[in-house]
Design an enzyme around this catalytic site. Structure first.
Site: not given
Length: 328
Positions: A81-83
């Site tokens: 999942k994106d930072r």
């Protein structure tokens, strides 16, 4: 001669005429991961439901492993999942002895919170989850004809878009693709199995996008053609095995992939098995609304589908943020 790798794939509904600011703050990109099944409450693995803000998945996994005093390989997760986002996702921790389980709430901080902990029987692996729920806010949205754009939103959300692999699959500045070329064609050896797997996955994804692009250009990406295996339009994820397509579908795929014979041979030699992937990405439970000059979109996608693939059909995104991964 080193080939060039363009990510400028054709649009299904024409090049977007709108612009918007993307990921101005983490709350502009919210993702909730849905496993699709409940942990059963017993087993050798602890399932942690984790909320995070501004942290990437690999870093959180490392922190969990360090806290639980286990090897990094003993921590699993379904997808990166994106930072630069606010997300929830599931991690698994291999702890066969129940008495060794720590107080997970001690991991809580401003950027990480443990929402729940329960046991299950197997380690989480990539793609084990069912869906991701997105809430995305595009700020300072600019479009000349809002009425026409609203009609385009309705079409995109109801009919879907070409199911391209997003740019994130190919690495920053598409750097995974020259690496894939080195492995598949030049015989470069990479001892890191995870890195090698990422490069091979990028290669398969790029070939899939080539076939899909050909179907978009001829406007039959939503149609089941002669020789199409199954009842939905698909394209190959290359590997060993005879193609399930025949007739018209096989001819289109052969033509699109003819320049990539060396990649196809390399993927077969790597031992990957040929699979098929849908050409259509259709969001579920979708909605949208204007918030002053911002556009908020909500929708659910399946595991392995890219939210940015939806967004690229609607607007040109202005962002200084370079994501490590889309939410998959």
């Amino acid at each position: 001669m080193q080939p060039t790798f363009s990510l400028d794939f054709p649009y299904a509904y024409g090049a977007p005429e709108a612009t918007a600011n993307f990921r101005t703050e983490p709350e502009d990109f919210q993702v909730d991961e849905n496993l699709g099944f409940p942990p059963i409450g017993e087993g050798e693995h602890v399932y942690l439901h984790v909320w995070k803000r501004g942290e990437n998945t690999a870093w959180v996994a490392e922190k969990i492993a360090e806290f639980a005093r286990v090897a990094p390989m003993d921590v699993g997760y379904c997808g990166r999942k994106d930072r630069h986002a606010v997300t929830t996702q599931w991690f698994s921790v291999y702890l066969p002895k129940k008495e060794s389980e720590p107080d997970w709430t001690a991991l809580n901080s401003d950027s990480i919170k443990i929402l729940s902990a329960s046991r299950h029987q197997h380690k989480l692996r990539r793609g084990d989850h069912q869906t991701n729920r997105f809430i995305i806010r595009l700020r300072d949205f600019l479009v000349a004809d809002r009425n026409s754009f609203e009609q385009k939103i309705a079409v995109v959300l109801s009919q879907g878009v070409p199911n391209y692999y997003g740019e994130q699959r190919f690495g920053r500045n598409a750097n995974n693709l020259p690496e894939a070329q080195a492995i598949l064609v030049d015989g470069k050896r990479i001892r890191d199995k995870q890195k090698r797997g990422l490069m091979l996955s990028a290669a398969r994804s790029y070939l899939f996008n080539q076939v899909l692009a050909a179907r978009v250009l001829t406007n039959n990406w939503q149609s089941v053609l002669g020789g199409e295996p199954g009842d939905v339009p698909t394209a190959p994820l290359w590997g060993r095995g005879r193609s399930a397509a025949t007739d018209e579908t096989l001819a289109i795929e052969a033509d699109a992939l003819e320049p990539w014979v060396s990649w196809r041979d390399g993927l077969e030699h790597a031992g990957l098995s040929q699979e098929r992937r849908s050409l259509i990405l259709k969001p579920e439970l979708s909605s949208w609304r204007w918030i002053e000059q911002d556009l908020e979109l909500s929708f659910t996608l399946g595991s392995g589908e890219f939210a940015t693939t939806i967004l690229r059909e609607l607007t040109v995104l202005n962002s200084v943020i370079k994501t490590e991964a889309d939410s998959v």
